[in-house]
Design an enzyme around this catalytic site. Structure first.
Site, short mmCIF file in Angstrom:
data_model
loop_
_atom_site.label_atom_id
_atom_site.label_comp_id
_atom_site.label_asym_id
_atom_site.label_seq_id
_atom_site.Cartn_x
_atom_site.Cartn_y
_atom_site.Cartn_z
N ARG A 263 3.75 1.84 -1.15
CA ARG A 263 4.30 2.15 -2.47
C ARG A 263 3.23 2.75 -3.39
O ARG A 263 3.47 3.71 -4.11
CB ARG A 263 4.89 0.87 -3.08
CG ARG A 263 5.38 0.97 -4.50
CD ARG A 263 6.79 1.48 -4.58
NE ARG A 263 7.75 0.55 -4.00
CZ ARG A 263 8.33 -0.44 -4.66
NH1 ARG A 263 8.05 -0.66 -5.92
NH2 ARG A 263 9.19 -1.22 -4.07
N ASP B 239 0.81 -1.21 0.00
CA ASP B 239 0.00 0.00 0.00
C ASP B 239 0.85 1.26 0.00
O ASP B 239 0.58 2.21 -0.71
CB ASP B 239 -0.90 0.02 1.24
CG ASP B 239 -2.21 -0.72 0.98
OD1 ASP B 239 -2.58 -0.83 -0.20
OD2 ASP B 239 -2.83 -1.15 1.94
#
Lengths: 338, 248
Positions: B155, B153
């Site tokens: 990233r 998430d």
């Protein structure tokens, strides 16, 4: 006496897991069936000269793993492998990618697992063939009938070997889920032959050859080009998965000469007359790229005890780096999660 | 029709040698590399291709109207789902979510859909299909799914935040049912002026959401008895359904 954590398998995954657990204040005991640590990260000595017959060099790009390799004492085989012949596939396609760092050691691949093993409590020549879960821990039995108890248990073996032990446990939804998941993956075999030649034998002009057309050989390596003052010219031939699979149950004498013939076709007829050879069957050599999980597995049992699984399929990319990372992450999960 | 250079086209030139310290712990940096018209059945759009320094994935922005320098731009983050988006799989709601977002954005004055190439919660297609295979056998255990991989998430949000700032958007109205997404994006320097609930029109494939009995421990079980996956990390809201706090 009950141990805090038992780690079954002292390969790179088990060793790094043990190291990380120890650093976090846990007290791991490692058990391994072999006479030495490292598992498939293996080196054999012939009149003192090391020959690597599992992975031939380390490669990786994860900073922590590269730093762990850098921390190893001992002379490097700098730049090895430099001379690559042939355009066939490497075992790990990323091994030669631009971002990947490669390391080889003049004293053999086992310098890395030996380095990781320092300070760890390891019982060698102890083959575990039974595990069970009890009220607040696990029971572990080796093939000599010796019994061990522990609070948490780690299986750090080749995928199929870990699955075999896991099948001993009662089939809770979590155990069944893990077993079904592992059944979707498989290791591939590699039959391997080491051959030694006199020092005046015609050294190949390459470090590793990846033949494009051979149905038999995945690679042929000139191991002695990693060594300082080698007594022998040494070659290591590792066979392709399919070819190996078809011969897994044959005696080594049958496939050894086939591998030497395939090697001679690449390097010349002199290869057919070695001074000595050694054959090794890697039944669970590695996983093929794209057949990896992203994380180690932690299964919880009703008494709060946990069973962890690590190894080269439990991190992206496979290979030694994945084994190391999975051991590291598993230890962190066992330390920081309730 | 004569070709007209839009503001977006100029961003390609601007970004050609763009380098920055990157966003978030993974230091994500993106560049706009190509822009073109993309008329679609959902409206008139421009498609913007991004390069990034972390993986080989070409993330995409689907842009409607003038967004460069604009504020309060309605924005939807969508994660790639080959089985849902392209094949129309009923194991997830990705296609419904994507279509509803494109229709809405296409009908507004301006808006952006970020199409993030994070197939199968970032675990790749093969492992997503392995997860489906486990569900087919009635085994949907947490550990198995964790081992197969979860969406990174952090990233995602870092990529999305940099994409929005590259597009020169000064603030967005985020189309989501997940308030956490607002916080995540703001953490990376994007001003979120409002959250717009992302409502889907009811259809024969999603009407089980309206039957609350179908809900078991945070999972929706569809009419064929399969768990319905929320691959967009965004609780599904059907028109006529009360908005509740997300379960995770």
């Amino acid at each position: 006496m009950a141990h805090d954590v038992i780690v079954i398998g002292a390969g790179v995954a088990g060793l790094q897991c043990g190291r990380e657990l120890l650093a976090a204040g846990r007290l791991p005991l490692l058990l391994d069936r072999s006479r030495g640590v490292g598992g498939r990260c293996a080196t054999r000595r012939f009149e003192g000269q090391p020959v690597d017959y599992g992975p031939l060099f380390f490669h990786g790009h994860v900073p922590a793993f590269v730093a762990a390799l850098e921390a190893v004492d001992g002379p490097r085989a700098a730049g090895w492998p430099q001379r690559i012949e042939g355009s066939g596939p490497a075992c790990q396609p990323d091994a030669f990618a631009a971002f990947e760092q490669r390391r080889a050691f003049a004293d053999g691949m086992t310098v890395f697992p030996k380095h990781l093993a320092r300070g760890l409590d390891i019982k060698l020549q102890t083959r575990v063939d039974w595990i069970e879960v009890d009220a607040d821990g696990f029971g572990v039995t080796d093939d000599a009938g010796r019994q061990y108890r522990c609070r948490d248990l780690v299986l750090a073996l080749a995928l199929e070997q870990s699955a075999e032990l896991l099948r001993r446990l009662p089939r809770s939804a979590e155990v069944e889920g893990a077993l079904q998941l592992l059944a979707m993956f498989a290791s591939v075999p590699s039959l391997t032959v080491i051959a030694g030649y006199p020092p005046d034998a015609p050294m190949p002009s390459w470090d590793i050859c990846f033949p494009e057309r051979s149905l038999c050989l995945q690679l042929l390596a000139c191991d002695s080009s990693k060594r300082r003052d080698p007594k022998f010219v040494t070659l290591v031939g590792q066979a392709r998965p399919r070819w190996s699979r078809e011969r897994l149950d044959q005696p080594a004498e049958r496939w050894r000469s086939e591998i030497l013939d395939a090697a001679a076709a690449l390097a010349g007829n002199w290869v057919r007359q070695p001074l000595w050879t050694h054959a090794h069957c890697w039944r669970y050599a590695r996983v093929d790229r794209g057949n990896e999980l992203q994380q180690p597995i932690v299964l919880r049992f009703s008494g709060g005890q946990r069973l962890g699984l690590a190894g080269d399929i439990f991190a992206a990319g496979g290979g030694v780096q994945a084994a190391w990372l999975s051991g590291q992450r598993l230890a962190q999960r066992l330390t920081h999660e309730d | 029709m004569a070709f007209q250079l839009t503001q977006l086209h100029r961003l390609v030139e601007r970004d050609r040698e763009h380098e920055c310290a990157g966003i978030g712990p993974s230091q994500v940096c993106v560049r706009i590399v190509a822009v073109a018209q993309l008329p679609s059945r959902f409206g008139d759009f421009q498609i913007v291709a991004f390069w990034n320094n972390r993986d080989q994935k070409d993330h995409i922005a689907i842009v409607h109207g003038d967004v460069v320098g604009a504020s309060d731009v309605p924005t939807r983050m969508h994660s790639e789902c080959l089985t849902g988006d392209v094949i129309g799989s009923l194991r997830c709601d990705c296609r419904d979510q994507l279509e509803a977002a494109l229709r809405k954005i296409g009908a507004l004055e301006r808006g952006i859909l970020l199409y993030l190439r994070q197939e199968g919660r970032g675990i790749g297609l093969a492992n997503k299909i392995r997860a489906y295979a486990l569900q087919d056998r009635g085994l949907d255990t947490v550990e198995a799914n964790l081992a197969l991989g979860f969406r990174d998430d952090e990233r995602d949000y870092a990529v999305a935040a940099h994409m929005l700032s590259s597009l020169g958007v000064s603030s967005v109205q985020l189309m989501t049912n997940n308030p956490n997404k607002v916080q995540q994006l703001e953490q990376y320097g994007i001003t979120v002026s409002a959250r717009l609930p992302h409502l889907l029109p009811p259809n024969p494939h999603n009407r089980f959401y309206l039957e609350t009995k179908a809900r078991r421990s945070g999972h929706f079980i569809d009419f064929s008895g399969n768990p319905h996956l929320q691959e967009q990390s965004d609780p599904v809201l059907i028109e006529g359904m009360a908005e509740t706090e997300p379960t995770h």
